[in-house]
Design a protein around this motif. Structure first.
Motif, PDB file in Angstrom:
ATOM      1  N   GLU A 174       0.809  -1.132   0.013  1.00  0.00           N
ATOM      2  CA  GLU A 174       0.216   0.131   0.055  1.00  0.00           C
ATOM      3  C   GLU A 174       0.865   1.172  -0.126  1.00  0.00           C
ATOM      4  O   GLU A 174       0.769   2.084  -0.480  1.00  0.00           O
ATOM      5  CB  GLU A 174      -0.857  -0.107   1.258  1.00  0.00           C
ATOM      6  CG  GLU A 174      -1.957   1.010   1.477  1.00  0.00           C
ATOM      7  CD  GLU A 174      -2.873   1.246   0.353  1.00  0.00           C
ATOM      8  OE1 GLU A 174      -3.368   2.227  -0.027  1.00  0.00           O
ATOM      9  OE2 GLU A 174      -3.287   0.186  -0.170  1.00  0.00           O
ATOM     10  N   HIS A 175       1.874   1.296   0.796  1.00  0.00           N
ATOM     11  CA  HIS A 175       2.991   2.437   0.907  1.00  0.00           C
ATOM     12  C   HIS A 175       3.436   2.453  -0.295  1.00  0.00           C
ATOM     13  O   HIS A 175       3.657   3.664  -0.753  1.00  0.00           O
ATOM     14  CB  HIS A 175       3.774   1.957   1.858  1.00  0.00           C
ATOM     15  CG  HIS A 175       4.618   3.362   2.330  1.00  0.00           C
ATOM     16  ND1 HIS A 175       4.446   4.624   2.952  1.00  0.00           N
ATOM     17  CD2 HIS A 175       5.863   3.438   1.902  1.00  0.00           C
ATOM     18  CE1 HIS A 175       5.332   5.124   2.985  1.00  0.00           C
ATOM     19  NE2 HIS A 175       6.334   4.617   2.553  1.00  0.00           N
ATOM     20  N   ILE A 176       4.070   1.382  -0.914  1.00  0.00           N
ATOM     21  CA  ILE A 176       4.811   1.557  -2.459  1.00  0.00           C
ATOM     22  C   ILE A 176       3.693   2.169  -3.352  1.00  0.00           C
ATOM     23  O   ILE A 176       4.210   3.089  -4.279  1.00  0.00           O
ATOM     24  CB  ILE A 176       5.534   0.237  -2.592  1.00  0.00           C
ATOM     25  CG1 ILE A 176       6.546  -0.236  -1.834  1.00  0.00           C
ATOM     26  CG2 ILE A 176       5.802   0.322  -4.129  1.00  0.00           C
ATOM     27  CD1 ILE A 176       6.791  -1.669  -1.717  1.00  0.00           C
ATOM     28  N   ALA A 177       2.510   1.727  -3.380  1.00  0.00           N
ATOM     29  CA  ALA A 177       1.559   2.336  -4.339  1.00  0.00           C
ATOM     30  C   ALA A 177       1.516   3.653  -4.282  1.00  0.00           C
ATOM     31  O   ALA A 177       1.065   4.388  -5.188  1.00  0.00           O
ATOM     32  CB  ALA A 177       0.111   1.337  -4.066  1.00  0.00           C
ATOM     33  N   GLU A 178       1.119   4.067  -2.871  1.00  0.00           N
ATOM     34  CA  GLU A 178       0.937   5.516  -2.737  1.00  0.00           C
ATOM     35  C   GLU A 178       1.925   6.613  -3.316  1.00  0.00           C
ATOM     36  O   GLU A 178       1.695   7.346  -4.063  1.00  0.00           O
ATOM     37  CB  GLU A 178       0.666   5.794  -1.373  1.00  0.00           C
ATOM     38  CG  GLU A 178      -0.667   5.132  -0.638  1.00  0.00           C
ATOM     39  CD  GLU A 178      -0.848   5.513   0.826  1.00  0.00           C
ATOM     40  OE1 GLU A 178       0.226   5.996   1.458  1.00  0.00           O
ATOM     41  OE2 GLU A 178      -1.648   4.921   1.344  1.00  0.00           O
ATOM     42  N   GLY A 179       3.375   6.052  -3.092  1.00  0.00           N
ATOM     43  CA  GLY A 179       4.468   6.538  -3.706  1.00  0.00           C
ATOM     44  C   GLY A 179       4.485   6.823  -5.148  1.00  0.00           C
ATOM     45  O   GLY A 179       4.622   7.983  -5.556  1.00  0.00           O
ATOM     46  N   TYR A 180       3.911   5.674  -5.715  1.00  0.00           N
ATOM     47  CA  TYR A 180       3.957   5.722  -7.451  1.00  0.00           C
ATOM     48  C   TYR A 180       2.824   6.698  -7.667  1.00  0.00           C
ATOM     49  O   TYR A 180       2.817   7.514  -8.687  1.00  0.00           O
ATOM     50  CB  TYR A 180       3.728   4.181  -8.005  1.00  0.00           C
ATOM     51  CG  TYR A 180       4.989   3.385  -7.927  1.00  0.00           C
ATOM     52  CD1 TYR A 180       5.941   3.978  -8.852  1.00  0.00           C
ATOM     53  CD2 TYR A 180       5.045   2.178  -7.296  1.00  0.00           C
ATOM     54  CE1 TYR A 180       7.100   3.185  -8.934  1.00  0.00           C
ATOM     55  CE2 TYR A 180       6.193   1.357  -7.474  1.00  0.00           C
ATOM     56  CZ  TYR A 180       7.313   1.818  -8.268  1.00  0.00           C
ATOM     57  OH  TYR A 180       8.307   1.071  -8.571  1.00  0.00           O
ATOM     58  N   GLU A 181       1.588   6.340  -7.113  1.00  0.00           N
ATOM     59  CA  GLU A 181       0.364   7.457  -7.364  1.00  0.00           C
ATOM     60  C   GLU A 181       0.959   8.878  -7.169  1.00  0.00           C
ATOM     61  O   GLU A 181       0.400   9.701  -8.064  1.00  0.00           O
ATOM     62  CB  GLU A 181      -0.624   6.941  -6.492  1.00  0.00           C
ATOM     63  CG  GLU A 181      -1.262   5.727  -7.018  1.00  0.00           C
ATOM     64  CD  GLU A 181      -2.360   5.184  -6.056  1.00  0.00           C
ATOM     65  OE1 GLU A 181      -3.303   6.197  -5.632  1.00  0.00           O
ATOM     66  OE2 GLU A 181      -2.491   4.060  -6.079  1.00  0.00           O
ATOM     67  N   ALA A 182       1.485   9.211  -6.293  1.00  0.00           N
ATOM     68  CA  ALA A 182       1.962  10.653  -5.974  1.00  0.00           C
ATOM     69  C   ALA A 182       3.033  11.111  -7.217  1.00  0.00           C
ATOM     70  O   ALA A 182       2.852  12.318  -7.435  1.00  0.00           O
ATOM     71  CB  ALA A 182       2.649  10.841  -4.500  1.00  0.00           C
ATOM     72  N   ARG A 183       3.788  10.144  -7.779  1.00  0.00           N
ATOM     73  CA  ARG A 183       4.291  10.555  -8.814  1.00  0.00           C
ATOM     74  C   ARG A 183       3.601  10.436 -10.306  1.00  0.00           C
ATOM     75  O   ARG A 183       4.232  10.531 -11.283  1.00  0.00           O
ATOM     76  CB  ARG A 183       5.546   9.835  -8.866  1.00  0.00           C
ATOM     77  CG  ARG A 183       6.777  10.072  -7.945  1.00  0.00           C
ATOM     78  CD  ARG A 183       8.026   9.364  -7.969  1.00  0.00           C
ATOM     79  NE  ARG A 183       7.791   7.860  -7.388  1.00  0.00           N
ATOM     80  CZ  ARG A 183       8.662   6.845  -7.419  1.00  0.00           C
ATOM     81  NH1 ARG A 183       9.734   6.917  -8.288  1.00  0.00           N
ATOM     82  NH2 ARG A 183       8.382   5.864  -6.903  1.00  0.00           N
ATOM     83  N   GLY A 184       2.362  10.124 -10.172  1.00  0.00           N
ATOM     84  CA  GLY A 184       1.569  10.394 -11.363  1.00  0.00           C
ATOM     85  C   GLY A 184       1.487   9.335 -12.078  1.00  0.00           C
ATOM     86  O   GLY A 184       1.018   8.955 -13.211  1.00  0.00           O
TER      87      GLY A 184
END
Length: 106
Positions: free
Chosen positions: A18-28
């Protein structure tokens, strides 16, 4: 275990994804792609789900993705001159100071 079934993953692995996915989403990155990449990273790090009931192939991998950052950072700074590193450090310190001042006003 059918594809997409996350029941064999530990709570910690689920939080990590979940944390990794949030990081990717924050980068678009799109939500679906971010989730796919996150689970691929968890599988690479931990060798898949850790709860019993699988095929039994689990060898310790040494968390490869979690250790890449240090390698990359070391290579980047080693190829730069002392003056460039110093300028970068001063810029970072100024940014931290500016951010601290902004947060203090709120």
């Amino acid at each position: 275990m059918p594809q997409g079934d996350k029941s064999k993953y530990t709570d910690k692995q689920k939080r990590k994804a979940e944390h990794i996915a949030e990081g990717y989403e924050a980068r678009g990155v799109s939500e679906d792609e971010a989730e796919r990449r996150a689970w691929a990273t968890v599988n690479k790090d931990d060798g898949g789900g850790k709860k019993s009931g699988g095929s039994g192939r689990s060898a310790h991998t040494g968390h490869p993705a979690a250790h890449k950052g240090g390698e990359k950072g070391g290579k980047a700074s080693a190829s730069r001159s002392a003056a460039e590193r110093s300028a970068s450090a001063k810029k970072a310190a100024a940014t931290r100071k500016r951010n601290a001042e902004q947060h203090a006003h709120h």
